[in-house]
Design a protein around this motif. Structure first.
Motif, PDB file in Angstrom:
ATOM      1  N   PHE A  43      47.560   2.863  28.382  1.00  0.00           N
ATOM      2  CA  PHE A  43      46.377   3.350  27.651  1.00  0.00           C
ATOM      3  C   PHE A  43      46.854   4.055  26.404  1.00  0.00           C
ATOM      4  N   ILE A  44      46.232   3.759  25.272  1.00  0.00           N
ATOM      5  CA  ILE A  44      46.641   4.337  23.987  1.00  0.00           C
ATOM      6  C   ILE A  44      45.522   5.269  23.499  1.00  0.00           C
ATOM      7  N   THR A  45      45.803   6.540  23.099  1.00  0.00           N
ATOM      8  CA  THR A  45      44.839   7.518  22.544  1.00  0.00           C
ATOM      9  C   THR A  45      45.197   7.815  21.100  1.00  0.00           C
ATOM     10  N   SER A  46      44.167   8.034  20.267  1.00  0.00           N
ATOM     11  CA  SER A  46      44.390   8.360  18.843  1.00  0.00           C
ATOM     12  C   SER A  46      43.293   9.325  18.350  1.00  0.00           C
ATOM     13  N   LYS A  47      43.453   9.981  17.212  1.00  0.00           N
ATOM     14  CA  LYS A  47      42.496  10.934  16.632  1.00  0.00           C
ATOM     15  C   LYS A  47      42.034  10.436  15.257  1.00  0.00           C
ATOM     16  N   ASP A  48      40.734  10.720  14.989  1.00  0.00           N
ATOM     17  CA  ASP A  48      40.239  10.367  13.679  1.00  0.00           C
ATOM     18  C   ASP A  48      40.447  11.507  12.690  1.00  0.00           C
ATOM     19  N   LYS A  49      39.762  11.439  11.476  1.00  0.00           N
ATOM     20  CA  LYS A  49      39.956  12.482  10.476  1.00  0.00           C
ATOM     21  C   LYS A  49      39.366  13.809  10.895  1.00  0.00           C
ATOM     22  N   ASN A  50      38.369  13.770  11.744  1.00  0.00           N
ATOM     23  CA  ASN A  50      37.729  15.003  12.193  1.00  0.00           C
ATOM     24  C   ASN A  50      38.378  15.611  13.406  1.00  0.00           C
ATOM     25  N   GLY A  51      39.433  14.970  13.888  1.00  0.00           N
ATOM     26  CA  GLY A  51      40.145  15.522  15.017  1.00  0.00           C
ATOM     27  C   GLY A  51      39.609  15.101  16.363  1.00  0.00           C
ATOM     28  N   LYS A  52      38.704  14.160  16.368  1.00  0.00           N
ATOM     29  CA  LYS A  52      38.144  13.691  17.611  1.00  0.00           C
ATOM     30  C   LYS A  52      39.046  12.594  18.177  1.00  0.00           C
TER      31      LYS A  52
END
Length: 341
Positions: free
Chosen positions: A331-340
């Motif tokens: 499973f891969i997790t990542s964050k957007d520009k807002n930190g979500k």
């Protein structure tokens, strides 16, 4: 050992049979002398030869997987009181008896040899061409041992010995016939159980007389007179063991040989026939040994199989099939520009 002796005896019997059937009838006495001596030696050596044949066998590979099973040992008391007996070793007894008889015959051989040597030192000797004349008191015909010719003293001094007889005995001296007699007598003492040595000895001594007779006839060119001389001397006694004597086996065969005419082509063919004869005896009596040539079936490891295909291991690890298998549970997790997430 018994098999070897049987093969040796059979080989000697066939060699002797071929000699009497084919070779003895022709005037090739020097070749026959060589054949008889080599035949005796060959009868001992041919059974010792080996012919190796190869047979390929396939051997399955040994795998590393070994199934081991263990069980508790069960002990039982099977002890039995054994009474040991000492059996009679008949083989050893037979060897002792055989060796004793051989020693007796060797002693007789040595004693007869000693008697002849003693006579050469007891009586007067006179040099005669390449031989030495031993003047003895015995009423005998000329006899030859080595380079000694034993003759009656009175006959020599009164010049009653014909020149043909001197030539006959000198042939025995110059051609060293005593060596053949000593060799066969020694072998006969060792292998006394083989009756063929009696016949081979007679064949060798008779061939010696053929050689001496042939020399006399070629030199004096009077066959009939020489035959008449031999017949007049035929009843004389011979007491010299191991010595070549003039009237040995004075039979029709010996008298006929003096007038025999042989074809050179026929003689050559019979000589050449000995070569396949000896080759056949080697094939017949040689020991056969089967050698097994192992051909192992190898199991190649998986890595070697992979290396044999058209692509390499590095290309296999980079392929999409391998990636899907490797990443299927990740499973891969990542964050957007807002930190979500």
């Amino acid at each position: 050992m018994i098999t070897y002796l049987l093969k040796s005896t059979a080989c000697l019997a066939l060699l002797l049979f071929f000699y009497h059937l084919v070779l003895e009838k022709e005037k090739m006495h020097s070749f026959n002398r060589f054949y008889l001596l080599v035949g005796v030696i060959a009868s001992f050596l041919i059974p010792l030869a080996t012919i190796t044949t190869y047979e390929k066998i396939q051997v399955e590979p040994i795998t590393n997987e070994v199934a081991q099973t263990f069980s508790n040992p069960i002990f039982t008391d099977n002890s039995v009181n054994i009474i040991q007996e000492n059996p009679i070793n008949y083989t050893q007894i037979a060897i002792y008896i055989y060796s004793f008889i051989s020693l007796v015959l060797l002693f007789r051989f040595g004693f007869n040899l000693f008697k002849i040597i003693r006579k050469t030192r007891t009586y007067k000797t006179i040099g005669h061409q390449k031989a030495k004349l031993v003047l003895v008191d015995d009423k005998i015909l000329p006899h030859t041992f080595w380079n000694y010719i034993f003759i009656n003293k009175d006959d020599y001094e009164n010049k009653k010995i014909e020149q043909e007889l001197f030539t006959h005995e000198l042939t025995h001296v110059t051609q060293k016939h005593t060596l053949d007699v000593l060799l066969i007598e020694f072998l006969q003492a060792i292998f006394w159980i083989n009756p063929l040595f009696i016949f081979i000895k007679k064949a060798i001594q008779l061939n010696h007389e053929f050689l001496a007779d042939d020399t006399v006839i070629n030199q004096y060119k009077n066959t009939f007179q020489y035959q008449h001389l031999l017949l007049n001397k035929a009843t004389w006694n011979n007491e010299y063991y191991l010595a070549s004597n003039l009237n040995y086996s004075l039979t029709k065969k010996r008298l006929t040989m003096m007038t025999t005419q042989s074809s050179p082509t026929k003689i050559l063919l019979k000589k050449l026939a000995v070569i396949p004869l000896l080759a056949g005896f080697i094939f017949l009596f040689a020991e056969r040994v089967e050698a097994q040539e192992k051909q192992e079936i190898k199991e190649e490891p998986i890595e070697e199989i992979v290396e044999d295909v058209s692509f390499k291991k590095e290309d296999f690890y980079k392929s999409e099939i391998y990636k899907e298998y490797f990443y299927q549970n990740i499973f891969i997790t990542s964050k957007d520009k807002n930190g979500k997430k």
